[in-house]
Design a protein around this motif. Structure first.
Motif, PDB file in Angstrom:
ATOM      1  N   SER A   1       0.751  -1.221  -0.016  1.00 26.08           N
ATOM      2  CA  SER A   1      -0.150  -0.048  -0.091  1.00 26.08           C
ATOM      3  C   SER A   1       0.985   1.332  -0.024  1.00 26.08           C
ATOM      4  N   ASP A   2       0.562   2.287  -0.551  1.00 27.60           N
ATOM      5  CA  ASP A   2       1.200   3.506  -0.792  1.00 27.60           C
ATOM      6  C   ASP A   2       0.446   4.752  -1.041  1.00 27.60           C
ATOM      7  N   VAL A   3       1.194   5.791  -0.799  1.00 31.45           N
ATOM      8  CA  VAL A   3       0.646   7.087  -1.046  1.00 31.45           C
ATOM      9  C   VAL A   3       0.878   7.420  -2.657  1.00 31.45           C
ATOM     10  N   THR A   4      -0.098   8.139  -3.425  1.00 30.02           N
ATOM     11  CA  THR A   4      -0.004   8.394  -4.611  1.00 30.02           C
ATOM     12  C   THR A   4      -0.295   9.805  -4.685  1.00 30.02           C
ATOM     13  N   VAL A   5       0.496  10.386  -5.992  1.00 33.86           N
ATOM     14  CA  VAL A   5       0.308  11.828  -6.431  1.00 33.86           C
ATOM     15  C   VAL A   5       0.048  11.940  -7.831  1.00 33.86           C
ATOM     16  N   GLU A   6      -0.968  12.646  -8.071  1.00 29.45           N
ATOM     17  CA  GLU A   6      -1.495  12.821  -9.584  1.00 29.45           C
ATOM     18  C   GLU A   6      -1.164  14.378  -9.791  1.00 29.45           C
ATOM     19  N   GLY A   7      -0.389  14.290 -10.711  1.00 24.59           N
ATOM     20  CA  GLY A   7      -0.024  15.795 -11.242  1.00 24.59           C
ATOM     21  C   GLY A   7       1.048  16.468 -10.399  1.00 24.59           C
ATOM     22  N   GLN A   8       1.014  17.867 -10.438  1.00 23.33           N
ATOM     23  CA  GLN A   8       1.904  18.821  -9.743  1.00 23.33           C
ATOM     24  C   GLN A   8       1.277  19.227  -8.513  1.00 23.33           C
ATOM     25  N   LEU A   9       2.183  18.965  -7.543  1.00 24.16           N
ATOM     26  CA  LEU A   9       1.456  19.469  -6.047  1.00 24.16           C
ATOM     27  C   LEU A   9       2.354  20.904  -5.790  1.00 24.16           C
ATOM     28  N   PRO A  10       1.581  21.208  -5.082  1.00 19.49           N
ATOM     29  CA  PRO A  10       2.250  22.688  -4.722  1.00 19.49           C
ATOM     30  C   PRO A  10       3.267  22.619  -3.659  1.00 19.49           C
ATOM     31  N   ASP A  11       4.193  23.470  -3.848  1.00 18.36           N
ATOM     32  CA  ASP A  11       5.690  23.602  -3.094  1.00 18.36           C
ATOM     33  C   ASP A  11       5.300  23.357  -1.504  1.00 18.36           C
ATOM     34  N   LEU A  12       5.175  22.305  -0.767  1.00 21.05           N
ATOM     35  CA  LEU A  12       4.825  22.454   0.483  1.00 21.05           C
ATOM     36  C   LEU A  12       5.636  22.363   1.469  1.00 21.05           C
ATOM     37  N   PRO A  13       5.808  23.000   2.660  1.00 19.99           N
ATOM     38  CA  PRO A  13       6.788  22.979   3.771  1.00 19.99           C
ATOM     39  C   PRO A  13       7.310  21.636   3.992  1.00 19.99           C
ATOM     40  N   ALA A  14       8.440  21.448   4.478  1.00 20.06           N
ATOM     41  CA  ALA A  14       9.288  20.159   4.535  1.00 20.06           C
ATOM     42  C   ALA A  14       8.446  19.217   5.636  1.00 20.06           C
ATOM     43  N   PRO A  15       7.813  19.693   6.813  1.00 19.03           N
ATOM     44  CA  PRO A  15       7.178  18.865   7.475  1.00 19.03           C
ATOM     45  C   PRO A  15       5.976  18.298   6.921  1.00 19.03           C
ATOM     46  N   ILE A  16       5.350  18.911   6.172  1.00 19.99           N
ATOM     47  CA  ILE A  16       4.146  18.361   5.699  1.00 19.99           C
ATOM     48  C   ILE A  16       4.517  17.356   4.409  1.00 19.99           C
ATOM     49  N   THR A  17       5.476  17.653   3.627  1.00 21.29           N
ATOM     50  CA  THR A  17       5.726  16.526   2.722  1.00 21.29           C
ATOM     51  C   THR A  17       6.349  15.343   3.358  1.00 21.29           C
ATOM     52  N   THR A  18       7.275  15.505   4.381  1.00 24.26           N
ATOM     53  CA  THR A  18       7.572  14.488   5.354  1.00 24.26           C
ATOM     54  C   THR A  18       6.520  13.537   5.824  1.00 24.26           C
ATOM     55  N   GLY A  19       5.652  14.326   6.533  1.00 20.51           N
ATOM     56  CA  GLY A  19       4.684  13.582   7.214  1.00 20.51           C
ATOM     57  C   GLY A  19       3.858  12.900   6.484  1.00 20.51           C
ATOM     58  N   LEU A  20       3.329  13.248   5.339  1.00 21.02           N
ATOM     59  CA  LEU A  20       2.379  12.870   4.300  1.00 21.02           C
ATOM     60  C   LEU A  20       3.153  11.957   3.213  1.00 21.02           C
ATOM     61  N   CYS A  21       4.347  11.715   3.505  1.00 20.04           N
ATOM     62  CA  CYS A  21       5.316  10.849   2.601  1.00 20.04           C
ATOM     63  C   CYS A  21       5.019  11.111   1.023  1.00 20.04           C
ATOM     64  N   LEU A  22       5.307  12.423   0.645  1.00 20.36           N
ATOM     65  CA  LEU A  22       4.921  12.804  -0.642  1.00 20.36           C
ATOM     66  C   LEU A  22       6.436  13.043  -1.368  1.00 20.36           C
TER      67      LEU A  22
END
Length: 235
Positions: free
Chosen positions: A130-151
């Protein structure tokens, strides 16, 4: 208080673990149970849990009688060994099922990690992922959010499936866990007053709050998602 916030932001996974129930992924224990069912994990099944973390999923597999081993860079508890998913410390064809929950998104070397799982699983054995998926271009999110959400190294749904197939598996079952990720988001919103807490960090807190809102919008629009896959190793 600000020192506590800085500590929480430095390790967002431990912070989430203190708020949510383990296993720390959308759907929690129920999703893990269903994934093990789909991979036919029963009494005596040899299971390797890659990136086993605190070992909650290991315990779930053990409770149904499986013979388990966990691999993690920082192993804890019994039946776990130190190792990297890009070079697993397990023998060829040594397990019947590889469990990989929300872990492939933590490395940019997806192909290497997936090929390693195919090496250790026996012919006709299963990958339960199971895994997180990302479709298209995401906004430039702060590091704690990208890390916490495994993006940081997540792929699209189709990209994830294609990578699994390229590693030597036949994909036999794919499920979208949109409801689980929305429920996880709702649970966080009920338990954490982001505006009050992040307001203590001034401008940095405002940037983080904006990032949280942008991530929530991406989940609502299905640009951030979660899927599970059961695949069988090709002969």
């Amino acid at each position: 208080m600000q020192g506590m916030l800085e500590t929480a932001l430095a390790n967002p996974w431990d912070t989430l673990r203190s708020i949510l129930d383990d296993p720390l992924h959308p759907g929690g224990r129920e999703a893990t149970e269903e994934l093990l069912d789909r991979a036919a994990v029963t009494t005596g099944t040899q299971v390797a849990d890659i990136g086993c973390g605190a070992g909650k999923s290991l315990s779930i597999a053990r409770d149904r009688g499986a013979n388990v081993v966990g691999v993690d860079r920082s192993p804890s508890g019994r039946e776990t060994v130190r190792g990297d998913m890009r070079q697993l410390p397990l023998s060829n064809n040594s397990v019947e099922v590889v469990l990989a929950e929300c872990v492939m998104c933590l490395t940019e070397q997806h192909e290497t990690a997936l090929t390693e799982t195919a090496r250790i699983v026996e012919p006709d054995g299963y990958l339960a992922l199971s895994d997180v998926t990302v479709e298209g271009q995401l906004p430039d999110l702060p590091a704690p959010i990208t890390t916490g959400l495994c993006l940081e190294s997540s792929r699209s749904r189709q990209g994830t499936i294609e990578a699994i197939e390229a590693a030597g598996y036949d994909v036999i079952d794919v499920q979208n866990h949109r409801d689980d990720i929305l429920a996880m988001q709702e649970k966080l919103e009920k338990k954490v007053d982001y505006e009050q807490i992040l307001g203590l960090l001034g401008e940095r807190g405002r940037r983080l709050l904006d990032g949280i809102h942008e991530a929530e919008a991406a989940v609502a629009e299905d640009r951030i998602g979660y899927l599970s896959v059961v695949a069988q190793r090709s002969m």
